[in-house]
Structure formats: structure tokens, C-alpha cells
Motif scaffolding. Structure first.
Motif, PDB file in Angstrom:
ATOM      1  N   SER A  68      -3.523 -16.665  -3.448  1.00 39.16           N
ATOM      2  CA  SER A  68      -4.034 -16.800  -4.808  1.00 39.16           C
ATOM      3  C   SER A  68      -2.934 -17.267  -5.751  1.00 39.16           C
ATOM      4  O   SER A  68      -1.752 -17.056  -5.512  1.00 39.16           O
ATOM      5  CB  SER A  68      -4.616 -15.482  -5.309  1.00 39.16           C
ATOM      6  N   VAL A  69      -3.386 -17.919  -6.833  1.00 41.90           N
ATOM      7  CA  VAL A  69      -2.509 -18.327  -7.939  1.00 41.90           C
ATOM      8  C   VAL A  69      -3.179 -17.837  -9.215  1.00 41.90           C
ATOM      9  O   VAL A  69      -4.381 -18.029  -9.400  1.00 41.90           O
ATOM     10  CB  VAL A  69      -2.361 -19.865  -8.025  1.00 41.90           C
ATOM     11  N   THR A  70      -2.393 -17.195 -10.096  1.00 41.11           N
ATOM     12  CA  THR A  70      -2.917 -16.717 -11.370  1.00 41.11           C
ATOM     13  C   THR A  70      -2.091 -17.323 -12.498  1.00 41.11           C
ATOM     14  O   THR A  70      -0.870 -17.176 -12.536  1.00 41.11           O
ATOM     15  CB  THR A  70      -2.881 -15.181 -11.457  1.00 41.11           C
ATOM     16  N   VAL A  71      -2.787 -18.010 -13.423  1.00 46.03           N
ATOM     17  CA  VAL A  71      -2.145 -18.618 -14.591  1.00 46.03           C
ATOM     18  C   VAL A  71      -2.965 -18.241 -15.818  1.00 46.03           C
ATOM     19  O   VAL A  71      -4.153 -18.540 -15.881  1.00 46.03           O
ATOM     20  CB  VAL A  71      -2.093 -20.155 -14.480  1.00 46.03           C
ATOM     21  N   GLY A  72      -2.331 -17.590 -16.783  1.00 43.86           N
ATOM     22  CA  GLY A  72      -3.011 -17.262 -18.035  1.00 43.86           C
ATOM     23  C   GLY A  72      -4.305 -16.504 -17.847  1.00 43.86           C
ATOM     24  O   GLY A  72      -5.276 -16.763 -18.544  1.00 43.86           O
ATOM     25  N   GLY A  73      -4.367 -15.586 -16.890  1.00 42.57           N
ATOM     26  CA  GLY A  73      -5.572 -14.808 -16.650  1.00 42.57           C
ATOM     27  C   GLY A  73      -6.593 -15.500 -15.757  1.00 42.57           C
ATOM     28  O   GLY A  73      -7.605 -14.914 -15.392  1.00 42.57           O
ATOM     29  N   LYS A  74      -6.377 -16.756 -15.385  1.00 43.65           N
ATOM     30  CA  LYS A  74      -7.283 -17.503 -14.515  1.00 43.65           C
ATOM     31  C   LYS A  74      -6.733 -17.481 -13.096  1.00 43.65           C
ATOM     32  O   LYS A  74      -5.585 -17.870 -12.866  1.00 43.65           O
ATOM     33  CB  LYS A  74      -7.394 -18.944 -15.020  1.00 43.65           C
ATOM     34  N   THR A  75      -7.542 -16.998 -12.114  1.00 45.24           N
ATOM     35  CA  THR A  75      -7.100 -16.875 -10.723  1.00 45.24           C
ATOM     36  C   THR A  75      -7.953 -17.749  -9.814  1.00 45.24           C
ATOM     37  O   THR A  75      -9.171 -17.776  -9.936  1.00 45.24           O
ATOM     38  CB  THR A  75      -7.191 -15.410 -10.250  1.00 45.24           C
ATOM     39  N   LYS A  76      -7.285 -18.455  -8.903  1.00 46.26           N
ATOM     40  CA  LYS A  76      -7.960 -19.219  -7.845  1.00 46.26           C
ATOM     41  C   LYS A  76      -7.470 -18.669  -6.518  1.00 46.26           C
ATOM     42  O   LYS A  76      -6.293 -18.356  -6.361  1.00 46.26           O
ATOM     43  CB  LYS A  76      -7.632 -20.715  -7.926  1.00 46.26           C
ATOM     44  N   LYS A  77      -8.408 -18.553  -5.531  1.00 51.37           N
ATOM     45  CA  LYS A  77      -8.083 -17.954  -4.233  1.00 51.37           C
ATOM     46  C   LYS A  77      -8.430 -18.898  -3.096  1.00 51.37           C
ATOM     47  O   LYS A  77      -9.250 -19.796  -3.254  1.00 51.37           O
ATOM     48  CB  LYS A  77      -8.860 -16.645  -4.050  1.00 51.37           C
ATOM     49  N   GLY A  78      -7.800 -18.653  -1.937  1.00 54.59           N
ATOM     50  CA  GLY A  78      -8.080 -19.412  -0.733  1.00 54.59           C
ATOM     51  C   GLY A  78      -8.006 -18.503   0.485  1.00 54.59           C
ATOM     52  O   GLY A  78      -7.568 -17.352   0.402  1.00 54.59           O
ATOM     53  N   HIS A  79      -8.436 -19.017   1.653  1.00 54.64           N
ATOM     54  CA  HIS A  79      -8.457 -18.239   2.891  1.00 54.64           C
ATOM     55  C   HIS A  79      -8.241 -19.169   4.074  1.00 54.64           C
ATOM     56  O   HIS A  79      -8.680 -20.319   4.063  1.00 54.64           O
ATOM     57  CB  HIS A  79      -9.807 -17.520   3.022  1.00 54.64           C
ATOM     58  N   ALA A  80      -7.557 -18.678   5.101  1.00 56.36           N
ATOM     59  CA  ALA A  80      -7.384 -19.425   6.352  1.00 56.36           C
ATOM     60  C   ALA A  80      -7.353 -18.444   7.510  1.00 56.36           C
ATOM     61  O   ALA A  80      -6.850 -17.326   7.379  1.00 56.36           O
ATOM     62  CB  ALA A  80      -6.094 -20.235   6.328  1.00 56.36           C
ATOM     63  N   ALA A  81      -7.902 -18.855   8.662  1.00 54.31           N
ATOM     64  CA  ALA A  81      -7.911 -17.992   9.847  1.00 54.31           C
ATOM     65  C   ALA A  81      -7.685 -18.850  11.093  1.00 54.31           C
ATOM     66  O   ALA A  81      -8.282 -19.911  11.248  1.00 54.31           O
ATOM     67  CB  ALA A  81      -9.238 -17.253   9.957  1.00 54.31           C
ATOM     68  N   GLY A  82      -6.815 -18.362  11.984  1.00 53.49           N
ATOM     69  CA  GLY A  82      -6.598 -18.967  13.301  1.00 53.49           C
ATOM     70  C   GLY A  82      -5.901 -20.310  13.305  1.00 53.49           C
ATOM     71  O   GLY A  82      -5.804 -20.993  12.302  1.00 53.49           O
ATOM     72  N   ASP A  83      -5.402 -20.637  14.513  1.00 55.03           N
ATOM     73  CA  ASP A  83      -4.728 -21.907  14.790  1.00 55.03           C
ATOM     74  C   ASP A  83      -3.608 -22.182  13.775  1.00 55.03           C
ATOM     75  O   ASP A  83      -2.835 -21.307  13.452  1.00 55.03           O
ATOM     76  CB  ASP A  83      -5.738 -23.057  14.833  1.00 55.03           C
ATOM     77  N   TYR A  84      -3.568 -23.405  13.308  1.00 51.59           N
ATOM     78  CA  TYR A  84      -2.531 -23.825  12.345  1.00 51.59           C
ATOM     79  C   TYR A  84      -3.165 -24.167  11.000  1.00 51.59           C
ATOM     80  O   TYR A  84      -2.719 -25.056  10.280  1.00 51.59           O
ATOM     81  CB  TYR A  84      -1.754 -25.024  12.906  1.00 51.59           C
ATOM     82  N   ASN A  85      -4.209 -23.440  10.660  1.00 47.92           N
ATOM     83  CA  ASN A  85      -4.934 -23.684   9.417  1.00 47.92           C
ATOM     84  C   ASN A  85      -4.085 -23.331   8.198  1.00 47.92           C
ATOM     85  O   ASN A  85      -3.152 -22.542   8.272  1.00 47.92           O
ATOM     86  CB  ASN A  85      -6.249 -22.917   9.400  1.00 47.92           C
ATOM     87  N   ILE A  86      -4.465 -23.908   7.060  1.00 50.40           N
ATOM     88  CA  ILE A  86      -3.697 -23.749   5.827  1.00 50.40           C
ATOM     89  C   ILE A  86      -4.543 -23.077   4.760  1.00 50.40           C
ATOM     90  O   ILE A  86      -5.660 -23.523   4.462  1.00 50.40           O
ATOM     91  CB  ILE A  86      -3.219 -25.118   5.302  1.00 50.40           C
ATOM     92  N   CYS A  87      -4.001 -22.022   4.172  1.00 42.99           N
ATOM     93  CA  CYS A  87      -4.607 -21.380   3.015  1.00 42.99           C
ATOM     94  C   CYS A  87      -4.049 -22.080   1.784  1.00 42.99           C
ATOM     95  O   CYS A  87      -2.834 -22.276   1.677  1.00 42.99           O
ATOM     96  CB  CYS A  87      -4.248 -19.890   2.992  1.00 42.99           C
ATOM     97  N   SER A  88      -4.915 -22.477   0.856  1.00 42.42           N
ATOM     98  CA  SER A  88      -4.465 -23.206  -0.326  1.00 42.42           C
ATOM     99  C   SER A  88      -5.214 -22.731  -1.554  1.00 42.42           C
ATOM    100  O   SER A  88      -6.434 -22.542  -1.505  1.00 42.42           O
ATOM    101  CB  SER A  88      -4.709 -24.704  -0.116  1.00 42.42           C
ATOM    102  N   ALA A  89      -4.495 -22.533  -2.664  1.00 47.24           N
ATOM    103  CA  ALA A  89      -5.101 -22.177  -3.947  1.00 47.24           C
ATOM    104  C   ALA A  89      -4.361 -22.938  -5.036  1.00 47.24           C
ATOM    105  O   ALA A  89      -3.138 -23.064  -4.984  1.00 47.24           O
ATOM    106  CB  ALA A  89      -5.023 -20.682  -4.186  1.00 47.24           C
ATOM    107  N   GLN A  90      -5.122 -23.443  -6.019  1.00 46.81           N
ATOM    108  CA  GLN A  90      -4.511 -24.232  -7.085  1.00 46.81           C
ATOM    109  C   GLN A  90      -5.228 -23.997  -8.401  1.00 46.81           C
ATOM    110  O   GLN A  90      -6.447 -23.969  -8.450  1.00 46.81           O
ATOM    111  CB  GLN A  90      -4.579 -25.718  -6.736  1.00 46.81           C
ATOM    112  N   VAL A  91      -4.441 -23.850  -9.478  1.00 47.88           N
ATOM    113  CA  VAL A  91      -4.980 -23.783 -10.836  1.00 47.88           C
ATOM    114  C   VAL A  91      -4.445 -25.007 -11.567  1.00 47.88           C
ATOM    115  O   VAL A  91      -3.237 -25.253 -11.576  1.00 47.88           O
ATOM    116  CB  VAL A  91      -4.545 -22.485 -11.556  1.00 47.88           C
ATOM    117  N   SER A  92      -5.363 -25.784 -12.171  1.00 47.92           N
ATOM    118  CA  SER A  92      -4.976 -27.029 -12.828  1.00 47.92           C
ATOM    119  C   SER A  92      -5.092 -26.910 -14.342  1.00 47.92           C
ATOM    120  O   SER A  92      -5.909 -26.155 -14.856  1.00 47.92           O
ATOM    121  CB  SER A  92      -5.901 -28.172 -12.373  1.00 47.92           C
ATOM    122  N   ALA A  93      -4.289 -27.698 -15.048  1.00 47.65           N
ATOM    123  CA  ALA A  93      -4.357 -27.754 -16.508  1.00 47.65           C
ATOM    124  C   ALA A  93      -5.642 -28.458 -16.910  1.00 47.65           C
ATOM    125  O   ALA A  93      -6.003 -29.473 -16.335  1.00 47.65           O
ATOM    126  CB  ALA A  93      -3.147 -28.492 -17.062  1.00 47.65           C
ATOM    127  N   GLY A  94      -6.328 -27.911 -17.900  1.00 48.95           N
ATOM    128  CA  GLY A  94      -7.555 -28.528 -18.387  1.00 48.95           C
ATOM    129  C   GLY A  94      -7.267 -29.681 -19.349  1.00 48.95           C
ATOM    130  O   GLY A  94      -6.183 -29.767 -19.925  1.00 48.95           O
TER     131      GLY A  94
END
Length: 193
Positions: free
Chosen positions: A161-187
């Protein structure tokens, strides 16, 4: 009877001849009105209107640097004196970015979990210890985004997860060589999405 004289016809030049004394080509057509000028001035007027609106907005919305005599509460460490503890915590959270990764991720053939976090202009590596990772960075208002990625090394189940200014984005990954990714972008109009 007044007859107009023609130049003598040359041999091998068939067809009608121009009367003597007239130009060999037709005169150019008259110039049209200034439609291009009107369109050009219209575009210039529209651009000028946008510039004027921006200037008025800057003058009316300005004043962030002025001394406001109505606000007499002193600021201590970025928070106003008299703020409650939860209010201070909220304000402090808005000035930092929090990156987290948690779950099970045993080291694989390529080593431990690979974590990268930061912004569009600042990338860093993180260490995954005891099933978790947490890091904070100061909030850069000029950043376009903040993100965290964590790549498994053969097996595991992780969240990020990434939290910026009270806004949180989450991600998940399971098995192998998978990638968990989370990003918060400027509006576009401010704030974080």
C-alpha cells in the motif's frame, strides 16, 4: 469607320490573336476581404481572455504570503497550538508518504523479496524483514505519483500500500514471480487519486 489595327499574324501561329494594345494576360482577380486577419485577431482575443482570467485568478486567489491579522494562533512544528492529538496526527500524515508491504515471502533462488518505492523522481530499495516493510518519505508537492512495488521470488502471498494525504491505494500478489504494485497519483485539480 474606325477600325482597330491588329498586329500581323505570324506564320504557324494559328488561332485568334490578342487585339493590339491589350496585355497578353488577364489581370489578377480583386483581393478578398481580410477573413484571415479577422480569424487571427479572434484567436489572439481568445488567448488574451485566458491570460486575463489567469491574472485575475492569481490576484484574487493570492495572498498566501500575506500576513493575516485574523489568524493569531501560533504554529508549532507545522501544527497550530491548541490542536488536539488526532488533528496533529492527521496533519502530520498529510506531510509524509507511507509505503508498506506485508505478508509471507520466503527467499527464492534470486534472493529475498525485491521492493522498490518512491516517486516519479526518487526511487529507493526496501528490505523485507519479519514479514513486513514500512518506510516514509516527505511529501513532495511537485511529484506526479508515489508508488511501491514488491516482486516475489518464487512463492509467497503479499500485500502492499501507499498512503498520501489520507488517500490509500493497495495491491496484492501471490505465487511465482508476481509483482504487488500500488500507486497514488497527483490529481489534475490538486489532491491525490
Amino acid at each position: 469607320m474606325n477600325q482597330q489595327q491588329y498586329p500581323p499574324q505570324q506564320p504557324g501561329w494559328g488561332g485568334p490573336q490578342q487585339p493590339f494594345g491589350q496585355p497578353p494576360f488577364a489581370p489578377p482577380p480583386p483581393k478578398k476581404g481580410g477573413v484571415g486577419k479577422v480569424i487571427g485577431l479572434g484567436c489572439l482575443g481568445i488567448v488574451g481572455l485566458f491570460v486575463l482570467i489567469a491574472l485575475v485568478g492569481a490576484v484574487v486567489g493570492g495572498g498566501s504570503g500575506s500576513n493575516d491579522s485574523k489568524n493569531t494562533t501560533k504554529s508549532v512544528g507545522g501544527t497550530k497550538a491548541g490542536d488536539s492529538a488526532p488533528e496533529r496526527a492527521k496533519k502530520a500524515d498529510k506531510k509524509v508518504v507511507v509505503f508498506k508491504v506485508w505478508g509471507t515471502a520466503p527467499a527464492g533462488a534470486l534472493g529475498p523479496l525485491n521492493i522498490t518505492y518512491g516517486s516519479d523522481s526518487d526511487n529507493r530499495d526496501g528490505d523485507f524483514k519479519d514479514g513486513k516493510f514500512k518506510a516514509t518519505l516527505p511529501l513532495d508537492d511537485d511529484a506526479l505519483y508515489f508508488n511501491v512495488t514488491a516482486q516475489l521470488q518464487g512463492s509467497g502471498d503479499i500485500h502492499c500500500s501507499v498512503t498520501v494525504g489520507g488517500k490509500t491505494k493497495k495491491g496484492h500478489a501471490a505465487g511465482d514471480y508476481n509483482i504487488c504494485s500500488a500507486q497514488v497519483s497527483a490529481g489534475l485539480l490538486g489532491g491525490w487519486n
